[in-house]
Write a protein that holds these residues in place. Structure first.
Motif, PDB file in Angstrom:
ATOM      1  N   UNK A   1       0.833  -1.205   0.000  1.00 37.13           N
ATOM      2  CA  UNK A   1       0.000   0.000   0.000  1.00 37.13           C
ATOM      3  C   UNK A   1       0.867   1.254   0.000  1.00 37.13           C
ATOM      4  N   UNK A   2       2.040   1.191   0.629  1.00 33.62           N
ATOM      5  CA  UNK A   2       2.957   2.330   0.549  1.00 33.62           C
ATOM      6  C   UNK A   2       3.457   2.478  -0.888  1.00 33.62           C
ATOM      7  N   UNK A   3       3.724   1.359  -1.539  1.00 36.34           N
ATOM      8  CA  UNK A   3       4.189   1.398  -2.923  1.00 36.34           C
ATOM      9  C   UNK A   3       3.181   2.012  -3.865  1.00 36.34           C
ATOM     10  N   UNK A   4       1.908   1.702  -3.672  1.00 37.30           N
ATOM     11  CA  UNK A   4       0.862   2.254  -4.537  1.00 37.30           C
ATOM     12  C   UNK A   4       0.409   3.634  -4.087  1.00 37.30           C
ATOM     13  N   UNK A   5       0.728   3.989  -2.832  1.00 41.83           N
ATOM     14  CA  UNK A   5       0.258   5.263  -2.291  1.00 41.83           C
ATOM     15  C   UNK A   5      -1.172   5.216  -1.816  1.00 41.83           C
ATOM     16  N   UNK A   6      -1.747   4.010  -1.765  1.00 41.06           N
ATOM     17  CA  UNK A   6      -3.155   3.855  -1.409  1.00 41.06           C
ATOM     18  C   UNK A   6      -3.310   3.649   0.096  1.00 41.06           C
TER      19      UNK A   6
END
Length: 248
Positions: free
Chosen positions: A5-10
């Motif tokens: 989720x950190x990678x996607x920014x979500x």
């Protein structure tokens, strides 16, 4: 997973990362756990995990490799940092209106003291992060070595920028780290050109993470720096679209 989720920014805020960690770690496994008693699927025990987290005062992370530290891979903030946030989420609010902080300490176990009675140093996570950022990401020699590796090196820089946002969400990353990261990788025209040439997507992510850190209140950057970063991001996005159009 937290790193996903950190990678996607979500994700919404640091508290939500703690809850994501909890949701992924709420199962217990054993001989009689899960459907059919095979221990394969595990049994969800949220109440047990909540009790453990609510009583946690300090989280300890052991580092057993001199090659990979806290800032090198996503798993450290995604597991240890997010566990800390999950524990803090369950603390009572004090008289100032804030929840009690949970300490996060790091033990470096990749070397043994020459004196068998010597104590292994235990350091606060923020101190370790400062040391690692100064010795690697912010070190011009390390930066240049990564750039000389081409696409792979640019990717490594990009991944560490994403991890920096993860650590800023689950611990603390000092302003000077963001300031110097911007100066060394985005605002340095020669470095930016080399990164973009080697790996356009990686360079775009470098700029994206700096803008994200500002947008989430992790980094108080000045208006001129943000303007330059937005222009770089727009140019990087245009370049990637041009490259994609050549193959589609």
């Amino acid at each position: 997973m937290v790193n996903e989720v950190v990678g996607t920014g979500d994700w919404q805020d640091s508290e939500s990362l703690g809850e994501t960690w909890k949701g992924r770690n709420v199962f217990s496994y054993g001989r009689n756990e899960g459907s059919g008693g095979q221990g394969i699927s595990g049994t969800a025990r949220p109440a047990v995990l909540d009790k453990l987290l609510s009583s946690t005062e300090r989280v300890i992370q052991e580092i057993d490799s001199v090659e990979y530290g806290l800032t090198d891979i996503q798993e450290y903030y995604a597991n240890t940092g997010a566990m800390r946030k999950a524990a803090e989420n369950r603390k009572a609010v004090d008289s100032t209106g804030k929840k009690k902080k949970v300490a996060l300490s790091v033990v470096e176990a990749f070397g043994s003291p020459s004196d068998s009675n010597a104590k292994v140093p235990v350091r606060d996570v923020e101190d370790v992060l400062r040391l690692e950022y100064r010795s690697k990401l912010l070190n011009p020699k390390w930066r240049d070595a990564m750039i000389n590796q081409g696409s792979g090196g640019a990717y490594e820089v990009s991944q560490r920028m994403t991890a920096m946002v993860g650590w800023a969400a689950t611990a603390k990353v000092d302003k000077f780290v963001f300031d110097q990261a911007a100066e060394r990788y985005a605002l340095d025209e020669e470095v930016a050109r080399k990164l973009q040439k080697a790996n356009p997507e990686a360079f775009k992510n470098v700029v994206r993470r700096l803008l994200e850190a500002s947008g989430r209140g992790m980094w108080n950057a000045d208006d001129d720096t943000l303007r330059k970063l937005r222009e770089l991001y727009s140019d990087a996005d245009d370049l990637i679209e041009q490259v994609d159009s050549l193959y589609n």
